[in-house]
Motif scaffolding. Structure first.
Motif, PDB file in Angstrom:
ATOM      1  N   ILE A 250       0.629  -1.229  -0.073  1.00 47.84           N
ATOM      2  CA  ILE A 250       0.104   0.229   0.119  1.00 47.84           C
ATOM      3  C   ILE A 250       1.009   1.304  -0.203  1.00 47.84           C
ATOM      4  O   ILE A 250       1.956   1.358   1.137  1.00 47.84           O
ATOM      5  CB  ILE A 250      -0.858   0.169   1.347  1.00 47.84           C
TER       6      ILE A 250
ATOM      7  N   GLU B  35       1.190   4.884   0.689  1.00 47.34           N
ATOM      8  CA  GLU B  35       0.319   5.690   1.628  1.00 47.34           C
ATOM      9  C   GLU B  35       0.085   7.258   1.009  1.00 47.34           C
ATOM     10  O   GLU B  35      -1.125   7.757   1.038  1.00 47.34           O
ATOM     11  CB  GLU B  35       1.112   5.962   2.933  1.00 47.34           C
ATOM     12  N   LYS B  36       0.755   7.725   0.317  1.00 45.55           N
ATOM     13  CA  LYS B  36       0.852   9.273  -0.379  1.00 45.55           C
ATOM     14  C   LYS B  36      -0.452   8.958  -1.354  1.00 45.55           C
ATOM     15  O   LYS B  36      -1.287  10.013  -1.268  1.00 45.55           O
ATOM     16  CB  LYS B  36       2.156   9.798  -0.844  1.00 45.55           C
TER      17      LYS B  36
ATOM     18  N   GLY C  74      -2.405   6.157  -2.078  1.00 47.83           N
ATOM     19  CA  GLY C  74      -3.520   5.492  -2.016  1.00 47.83           C
ATOM     20  C   GLY C  74      -3.710   4.261  -2.990  1.00 47.83           C
ATOM     21  O   GLY C  74      -4.439   3.367  -2.917  1.00 47.83           O
TER      22      GLY C  74
END
Length: 185
Positions: free
Chosen positions: A115, A117-118, A120
């Motif tokens: 995943i 994070e920044k 998605g």
């Protein structure tokens, strides 16, 4: 023309909206080299091994400009859950890509995801292995098909039907002989 990579489960498509930039298909042959006295080395060629496919791509987040609701309406995590379910349930899928002339019945061997994070987005690496039906006579000897699927092998079913038909005709013959002998008496 845009490249489309998709996994089909029956008629339900899982489209990789972002096709992999690179993919690897491995196809090999089962063989062995034997040394024979007075001849030298001899290559013994066997049957082909199953094909293996490996590729990496990403599932774009719904906020991404790459997300396409028409091609794949799943959120990235829902897509991962669907792929994991296919893997866990040992579903036979069909990998297709018209641009590369790929049509392969397969299983998901391994699914790896990360995943990001920044954005998605979810980066995935997927390993597929060819699904081939086992119908050789060796199945009847060691019952691999039956142990793997829980079903009687198609060869064994055919042999059982044939044996049943033989027994049925044998019994029918004996009954007819008995009736004839009773009528003569």
């Amino acid at each position: 023309m845009r490249t489309i990579f998709m996994l089909l489960h029956d008629t339900d498509p899982f489209v990789f909206v972002i096709p992999p930039s690179d993919f690897k298909i491995t196809s090999s042959q089962n063989n062995d080299v034997v040394k024979i006295l007075d001849i030298g080395e001899v290559a013994l060629m066997g049957e082909k091994n199953i094909k293996k496919v490996n590729f990496s791509t990403f599932l774009p987040s719904k906020k991404s400009k790459f997300f396409n609701y028409l091609l794949n309406s799943h959120s990235p995590m829902a897509g991962i859950k669907k792929l994991e379910k296919y893997k866990d349930d040992k579903e036979i899928l069909t990998l297709t890509s018209a641009n590369y002339n790929i049509y392969l019945k397969c299983y998901i061997k391994q699914l790896e995801y990360e995943i990001v994070e920044k954005t998605g987005d979810i980066d995935i690496t997927i390993d597929l292995i060819e699904a081939r039906e086992q119908t050789t006579m060796i199945d009847d000897v060691n019952a691999l098909y039956e142990r793997y699927t829980g079903k009687t092998s198609p060869i064994k079913e055919y042999q059982l039907v044939e044996r049943f038909e033989d027994l049925k005709s044998e019994i029918k013959g004996k009954v007819q002989d008995k009736i004839k002998s009773l009528i003569k008496s």
